[in-house]
Motif scaffolding. Sequence first.
Motif, PDB file in Angstrom:
ATOM      1  N   ARG A  81     106.905 -16.495 -16.260  1.00 21.03           N
ATOM      2  CA  ARG A  81     105.933 -15.581 -16.844  1.00 21.03           C
ATOM      3  C   ARG A  81     105.620 -14.472 -15.857  1.00 21.03           C
ATOM      4  O   ARG A  81     105.698 -14.695 -14.670  1.00 21.03           O
ATOM      5  CB  ARG A  81     104.639 -16.337 -17.205  1.00 21.03           C
ATOM      6  CG  ARG A  81     104.815 -17.402 -18.262  1.00 21.03           C
ATOM      7  CD  ARG A  81     105.257 -16.801 -19.553  1.00 21.03           C
ATOM      8  NE  ARG A  81     105.197 -17.802 -20.604  1.00 21.03           N
ATOM      9  CZ  ARG A  81     104.649 -17.576 -21.768  1.00 21.03           C
ATOM     10  NH1 ARG A  81     104.125 -16.434 -22.050  1.00 21.03           N
ATOM     11  NH2 ARG A  81     104.651 -18.519 -22.678  1.00 21.03           N
ATOM     12  N   PRO A  82     105.316 -13.261 -16.256  1.00 15.06           N
ATOM     13  CA  PRO A  82     104.995 -12.877 -17.617  1.00 15.06           C
ATOM     14  C   PRO A  82     106.214 -12.602 -18.491  1.00 15.06           C
ATOM     15  O   PRO A  82     106.095 -12.539 -19.715  1.00 15.06           O
ATOM     16  CB  PRO A  82     104.175 -11.600 -17.444  1.00 15.06           C
ATOM     17  CG  PRO A  82     104.698 -10.996 -16.191  1.00 15.06           C
ATOM     18  CD  PRO A  82     105.061 -12.162 -15.317  1.00 15.06           C
ATOM     19  N   CYS A  83     107.381 -12.400 -17.903  1.00 17.36           N
ATOM     20  CA  CYS A  83     108.564 -12.165 -18.714  1.00 17.36           C
ATOM     21  C   CYS A  83     109.801 -12.569 -17.917  1.00 17.36           C
ATOM     22  O   CYS A  83     109.740 -12.767 -16.711  1.00 17.36           O
ATOM     23  CB  CYS A  83     108.661 -10.702 -19.149  1.00 17.36           C
ATOM     24  SG  CYS A  83     108.695  -9.534 -17.790  1.00 17.36           S
ATOM     25  N   ASN A  84     110.911 -12.698 -18.631  1.00 16.37           N
ATOM     26  CA  ASN A  84     112.154 -13.109 -17.994  1.00 16.37           C
ATOM     27  C   ASN A  84     113.329 -12.590 -18.810  1.00 16.37           C
ATOM     28  O   ASN A  84     113.176 -12.196 -19.963  1.00 16.37           O
ATOM     29  CB  ASN A  84     112.202 -14.639 -17.845  1.00 16.37           C
ATOM     30  CG  ASN A  84     112.130 -15.328 -19.184  1.00 16.37           C
ATOM     31  OD1 ASN A  84     113.090 -15.345 -19.944  1.00 16.37           O
ATOM     32  ND2 ASN A  84     110.955 -15.895 -19.495  1.00 16.37           N
ATOM     33  N   LEU A  85     114.500 -12.601 -18.209  1.00 18.81           N
ATOM     34  CA  LEU A  85     115.705 -12.137 -18.898  1.00 18.81           C
ATOM     35  C   LEU A  85     116.177 -13.118 -19.970  1.00 18.81           C
ATOM     36  O   LEU A  85     116.763 -12.710 -20.977  1.00 18.81           O
ATOM     37  CB  LEU A  85     116.834 -11.883 -17.899  1.00 18.81           C
ATOM     38  CG  LEU A  85     116.606 -10.749 -16.902  1.00 18.81           C
ATOM     39  CD1 LEU A  85     117.730 -10.704 -15.883  1.00 18.81           C
ATOM     40  CD2 LEU A  85     116.453  -9.411 -17.609  1.00 18.81           C
ATOM     41  N   ALA A  86     115.948 -14.406 -19.759  1.00 19.06           N
ATOM     42  CA  ALA A  86     116.416 -15.420 -20.699  1.00 19.06           C
ATOM     43  C   ALA A  86     115.837 -15.200 -22.086  1.00 19.06           C
ATOM     44  O   ALA A  86     116.558 -15.333 -23.102  1.00 19.06           O
ATOM     45  CB  ALA A  86     116.067 -16.823 -20.191  1.00 19.06           C
ATOM     46  N   GLU A  87     114.574 -14.838 -22.190  1.00 19.24           N
ATOM     47  CA  GLU A  87     113.950 -14.657 -23.494  1.00 19.24           C
ATOM     48  C   GLU A  87     114.475 -13.419 -24.232  1.00 19.24           C
ATOM     49  O   GLU A  87     114.310 -13.302 -25.437  1.00 19.24           O
ATOM     50  CB  GLU A  87     112.432 -14.605 -23.365  1.00 19.24           C
ATOM     51  CG  GLU A  87     111.892 -13.420 -22.617  1.00 19.24           C
ATOM     52  CD  GLU A  87     110.403 -13.540 -22.279  1.00 19.24           C
ATOM     53  OE1 GLU A  87     109.746 -14.480 -22.754  1.00 19.24           O
ATOM     54  OE2 GLU A  87     109.913 -12.690 -21.509  1.00 19.24           O
ATOM     55  N   LEU A  88     115.151 -12.519 -23.522  1.00 18.61           N
ATOM     56  CA  LEU A  88     115.683 -11.321 -24.155  1.00 18.61           C
ATOM     57  C   LEU A  88     117.073 -11.515 -24.768  1.00 18.61           C
ATOM     58  O   LEU A  88     117.536 -10.682 -25.527  1.00 18.61           O
ATOM     59  CB  LEU A  88     115.746 -10.177 -23.137  1.00 18.61           C
ATOM     60  CG  LEU A  88     114.413  -9.714 -22.567  1.00 18.61           C
ATOM     61  CD1 LEU A  88     114.642  -8.620 -21.536  1.00 18.61           C
ATOM     62  CD2 LEU A  88     113.461  -9.256 -23.672  1.00 18.61           C
ATOM     63  N   ILE A  89     117.747 -12.612 -24.425  1.00 16.72           N
ATOM     64  CA  ILE A  89     119.121 -12.811 -24.870  1.00 16.72           C
ATOM     65  C   ILE A  89     119.279 -12.643 -26.388  1.00 16.72           C
ATOM     66  O   ILE A  89     120.210 -11.954 -26.825  1.00 16.72           O
ATOM     67  CB  ILE A  89     119.686 -14.156 -24.364  1.00 16.72           C
ATOM     68  CG1 ILE A  89     119.932 -14.048 -22.849  1.00 16.72           C
ATOM     69  CG2 ILE A  89     120.961 -14.545 -25.100  1.00 16.72           C
ATOM     70  CD1 ILE A  89     120.383 -15.326 -22.180  1.00 16.72           C
ATOM     71  N   PRO A  90     118.417 -13.206 -27.218  1.00 11.54           N
ATOM     72  CA  PRO A  90     118.613 -13.031 -28.673  1.00 11.54           C
ATOM     73  C   PRO A  90     118.530 -11.563 -29.118  1.00 11.54           C
ATOM     74  O   PRO A  90     119.021 -11.207 -30.179  1.00 11.54           O
ATOM     75  CB  PRO A  90     117.476 -13.843 -29.294  1.00 11.54           C
ATOM     76  CG  PRO A  90     117.063 -14.804 -28.244  1.00 11.54           C
ATOM     77  CD  PRO A  90     117.307 -14.108 -26.932  1.00 11.54           C
ATOM     78  N   ARG A  91     117.908 -10.721 -28.306  1.00  9.64           N
ATOM     79  CA  ARG A  91     117.713  -9.320 -28.694  1.00  9.64           C
ATOM     80  C   ARG A  91     118.703  -8.358 -28.064  1.00  9.64           C
ATOM     81  O   ARG A  91     118.666  -7.148 -28.325  1.00  9.64           O
ATOM     82  CB  ARG A  91     116.286  -8.896 -28.309  1.00  9.64           C
ATOM     83  CG  ARG A  91     115.239  -9.738 -29.039  1.00  9.64           C
ATOM     84  CD  ARG A  91     113.846  -9.232 -28.805  1.00  9.64           C
ATOM     85  NE  ARG A  91     113.771  -7.839 -29.211  1.00  9.64           N
ATOM     86  CZ  ARG A  91     112.906  -6.971 -28.675  1.00  9.64           C
ATOM     87  NH1 ARG A  91     112.064  -7.336 -27.738  1.00  9.64           N
ATOM     88  NH2 ARG A  91     112.883  -5.706 -29.081  1.00  9.64           N
ATOM     89  N   LEU A  92     119.608  -8.843 -27.242  1.00  7.26           N
ATOM     90  CA  LEU A  92     120.526  -7.955 -26.519  1.00  7.26           C
ATOM     91  C   LEU A  92     121.518  -7.233 -27.425  1.00  7.26           C
ATOM     92  O   LEU A  92     122.023  -6.168 -27.071  1.00  7.26           O
ATOM     93  CB  LEU A  92     121.285  -8.716 -25.421  1.00  7.26           C
ATOM     94  CG  LEU A  92     120.421  -9.206 -24.259  1.00  7.26           C
ATOM     95  CD1 LEU A  92     121.271  -9.983 -23.271  1.00  7.26           C
ATOM     96  CD2 LEU A  92     119.699  -8.065 -23.581  1.00  7.26           C
ATOM     97  N   LYS A  93     121.782  -7.764 -28.595  1.00  5.27           N
ATOM     98  CA  LYS A  93     122.735  -7.128 -29.513  1.00  5.27           C
ATOM     99  C   LYS A  93     122.064  -6.248 -30.560  1.00  5.27           C
ATOM    100  O   LYS A  93     122.726  -5.760 -31.473  1.00  5.27           O
ATOM    101  CB  LYS A  93     123.607  -8.187 -30.192  1.00  5.27           C
ATOM    102  CG  LYS A  93     124.618  -8.771 -29.246  1.00  5.27           C
ATOM    103  CD  LYS A  93     125.778  -9.351 -29.985  1.00  5.27           C
ATOM    104  CE  LYS A  93     126.792  -9.832 -28.963  1.00  5.27           C
ATOM    105  NZ  LYS A  93     128.124  -9.912 -29.485  1.00  5.27           N
ATOM    106  N   GLU A  94     120.756  -6.060 -30.453  1.00  5.61           N
ATOM    107  CA  GLU A  94     120.042  -5.220 -31.443  1.00  5.61           C
ATOM    108  C   GLU A  94     120.567  -3.794 -31.420  1.00  5.61           C
ATOM    109  O   GLU A  94     120.978  -3.285 -30.429  1.00  5.61           O
ATOM    110  CB  GLU A  94     118.543  -5.182 -31.124  1.00  5.61           C
ATOM    111  CG  GLU A  94     117.832  -6.462 -31.438  1.00  5.61           C
ATOM    112  CD  GLU A  94     116.336  -6.403 -31.124  1.00  5.61           C
ATOM    113  OE1 GLU A  94     115.879  -5.469 -30.463  1.00  5.61           O
ATOM    114  OE2 GLU A  94     115.641  -7.325 -31.539  1.00  5.61           O
TER     115      GLU A  94
END
Length: 172
Positions: free
Chosen positions: A159-172
Amino acid sequence: MTEVRELKPLRVAVLTVSDTRNEVTDKSGALLVERLRAAGHVLAAKAIVRDEIYAIRALVSAWIADPQVEVVITTGGTGLTGRDGTPEAIGVLLDKEIQGFGELFRSISFAEIGASSFQSRCLAGVANATYVFCLPGSSGACATGWDKLIGPQLDYRTRPCNLAELIPRLKE
């Protein structure tokens, strides 16, 4: 109340760039494999490739095209000699560079090794929704890179943020 998060293991490929290392003498690659497994991640692949731009680029290209690889970490080839070509091999593959990675790495390294830290051309970025990190070849630099930057950012619980949580959004 703070949400409790569980680790989401990521699939990580490790590449050692060297003209002289082999599986027995590859301390940096072994350190990264040990660290990522200890953190709960999965080793997706491991290889050693000669310090040659097109050999590096070919293998990393295959990994970033593989949906089973979420992260690539390279070690070696980030220096200034004529044989050091990892940034040139990887840079053209990146869709987005994570500029803060190199800046922070050199800042942290400065506290550890002084002005020698500016010789590192480490970099990071995203290529085809895959994180790519390029670290120097020394095991000390790999420990610093993993322990202080990569490890915490690949941990979904950070926290407060990390790269792992962004993985689902990388192909947006």
